[in-house]
Design an enzyme around this catalytic site. Structure first.
Site, mmCIF file in Angstrom:
data_model
loop_
_atom_site.group_PDB
_atom_site.id
_atom_site.type_symbol
_atom_site.label_atom_id
_atom_site.label_comp_id
_atom_site.label_asym_id
_atom_site.label_seq_id
_atom_site.Cartn_x
_atom_site.Cartn_y
_atom_site.Cartn_z
ATOM 1 N N ILE A 255 62.408 126.682 149.200
ATOM 2 C CA ILE A 255 62.734 127.320 147.929
ATOM 3 C C ILE A 255 63.185 128.762 148.200
ATOM 4 O O ILE A 255 62.510 129.526 148.885
ATOM 5 C CB ILE A 255 61.524 127.302 146.979
ATOM 6 N N ASN B 127 55.959 124.336 142.173
ATOM 7 C CA ASN B 127 54.695 124.933 142.597
ATOM 8 C C ASN B 127 54.857 125.967 143.706
ATOM 9 O O ASN B 127 54.037 126.886 143.820
ATOM 10 C CB ASN B 127 53.748 123.819 143.071
ATOM 11 N N LYS C 287 49.854 139.775 150.768
ATOM 12 C CA LYS C 287 48.436 140.100 150.738
ATOM 13 C C LYS C 287 48.259 141.579 150.402
ATOM 14 O O LYS C 287 49.132 142.409 150.678
ATOM 15 C CB LYS C 287 47.801 139.822 152.102
ATOM 16 N N GLN D 56 58.884 144.821 149.018
ATOM 17 C CA GLN D 56 58.271 143.516 148.750
ATOM 18 C C GLN D 56 58.979 142.755 147.640
ATOM 19 O O GLN D 56 58.853 141.534 147.528
ATOM 20 C CB GLN D 56 56.802 143.699 148.363
ATOM 21 N N SER E 179 51.317 132.149 136.546
ATOM 22 C CA SER E 179 50.058 132.831 136.884
ATOM 23 C C SER E 179 49.613 133.684 135.715
ATOM 24 O O SER E 179 50.431 134.097 134.889
ATOM 25 C CB SER E 179 50.263 133.718 138.111
ATOM 26 N N TYR F 169 54.614 140.586 142.158
ATOM 27 C CA TYR F 169 54.196 139.204 141.936
ATOM 28 C C TYR F 169 54.089 138.915 140.440
ATOM 29 O O TYR F 169 54.576 137.891 139.950
ATOM 30 C CB TYR F 169 52.853 138.952 142.617
ATOM 31 N N GLY F 170 53.464 139.841 139.705
ATOM 32 C CA GLY F 170 53.326 139.663 138.267
ATOM 33 C C GLY F 170 54.678 139.552 137.572
ATOM 34 O O GLY F 170 54.874 138.714 136.688
ATOM 35 N N LYS G 199 56.323 136.121 138.200
ATOM 36 C CA LYS G 199 55.739 135.048 137.400
ATOM 37 C C LYS G 199 56.033 135.226 135.912
ATOM 38 O O LYS G 199 56.152 134.245 135.172
ATOM 39 C CB LYS G 199 54.231 134.980 137.656
ATOM 40 N N THR H 136 42.343 129.361 147.514
ATOM 41 C CA THR H 136 43.469 128.928 148.344
ATOM 42 C C THR H 136 43.823 130.009 149.359
ATOM 43 O O THR H 136 43.312 131.125 149.303
ATOM 44 C CB THR H 136 44.714 128.656 147.467
#
Length: 276
Positions: free
Chosen positions: A72, A98, A104, A114, A150, A202-203, A206, A235
C-alpha cells in the site's frame, strides 16, 4: 447460502488486527475466498496457511485462504494486485483497508520528515488502492468497504474552520487530497499549528481516512462504505501497550463487513456506530 463466488480482501493482514479480521471473515461462512494482501509475501503465505488450518479445525466454513503481494502506497503494486484479482477471481465483495504505518514515539525522525511516509501509506495509498478496487467491488455481491481508522482521527484536533472544510457534504476526493497537501506544506513551513492544524501526522492521516470514507460513501451509493476504530490494541504498532486484544479490536471492522443491511458513511467504534 454463500453465492458462487464472494471474495474478501484485507490489506496488511499477516499479523495484528488485520490477521484477526481475516480469520473472523474466514470463519463467518459468508465468503468463498479471503485474500490477504501483504508487502512481505512469505509472511503473508504463513498467515494464510495458519488461518486455513484454524478454519479446518475450528469451524464448518469452506472458505479458502489466499495471499497476494501488495504494498500500500506503491501505485504499481496496487495495479498489479487488482489485475491479478480480476484474472483469478473476477470480482470482490468486501475490501478492508487495514494496512497502516505509524512512527514510534522514540523514533528520532523529525516531525516534518514523518508526514510524507505516514500519509503515503495511511491516506494516499489507501485512497488510490480503493479507487482501483471499486470497479471489482461493483461486480461483487453485496459490496462493502471498511476503512480501519483510529480514535486519533477525531475532528476536534482541527480548528472549527478546518472542521467545516473536512465535513463539507460536497467535498470530493480531489479537494480532500488538496486539504491533506495543505497540511503537509504547512508542516514543512513550520506553521501548521498557527493555521489550525493538528500536531499529529498519524492523527491527520486517519482523519483523512474517515473523511475519504464519507466521500466514497456518497459517490458510490451501490457500495456500503464505513470506517472503524479498533481501539487501543495490543499490537506491534502500539509496542504492545494496548489494553484491547487485537482479536477484540478486529470485530469493529468485521461488524460493518458482515452485518445485515449495513449503513454507509458511518464510523464504528466499540462495536457500534460512533461519532467522528
Amino acid at each position: 447460502m454463500v453465492p458462487l463466488t464472494r471474495v474478501a480482501v484485507i490489506t496488511g493482514a499477516n499479523k495484528g488486527i488485520g490477521y484477526f479480521i481475516a480469520l473472523q471473515l474466514a470463519v463467518s461462512g459468508l465468503f468463498t475466498d479471503v485474500i490477504i494482501g501483504c508487502r512481505d509475501s512469505s509472511r503473508g503465505a504463513i498467515a494464510s496457511e495458519e488461518i486455513q488450518q484454524k478454519i479446518s479445525i475450528g469451524s464448518s466454513s469452506s472458505t479458502k485462504m489466499h495471499s497476494l503481494p501488495l504494498i500500500i502506497g506503491n501505485v504499481q503494486s496496487h495495479t498489479d494486485f487488482c489485475e491479478r484479482l480480476e484474472q483469478e477471481f473476477g470480482s470482490a465483495s468486501v475490501l478492508v483497508n487495514n494496512a497502516g504505518f505509524a512512527y514510534k514515539g522514540s523514533d528520532p525522525t523529525p516531525f516534518n520528515e514523518q508526514t510524507k511516509k505516514t500519509f503515503e501509506t495511511n491516506y494516499y495509498g489507501l485512497v488510490d488502492f480503493t479507487e482501483k478496487m471499486i470497479p471489482l467491488l461493483k461486480k461483487g455481491k453485496d459490496p462493502r468497504i471498511v476503512n480501519v481508522a483510529s480514535m486519533a482521527g477525531k475532528l476536534k484536533q482541527l480548528s472549527s474552520e478546518l472542521q467545516t472544510k473536512y465535513t463539507d457534504e460536497q467535498l470530493t476526493i480531489e479537494q480532500l487530497n488538496s486539504l491533506m497537501k495543505s497540511f503537509e506544506k504547512d508542516v514543512h513551513d513550520g506553521v501548521h499549528r498557527q493555521n489550525g492544524w493538528s500536531s499529529s501526522n498519524y492523527g491527520m492521516s486517519k482523519l483523512g481516512v474517515i473523511a475519504a470514507t464519507k466521500v466514497f460513501a456518497r459517490e458510490e451509493p451501490s457500495i456500503s462504505v464505513n470506517s472503524c476504530c479498533p481501539g487501543y490494541c495490543d499490537t506491534d504498532m502500539t509496542s504492545n501497550m494496548g489494553r484491547r486484544s487485537p482479536d477484540d479490536g478486529a470485530k469493529n471492522a468485521v461488524i460493518p463487513a458482515t452485518m445485515k443491511n449495513p449503513p454507509t458513511g458511518e464510523h464504528f467504534a466499540d462495536f457500534d456506530v460512533s461519532t467522528w
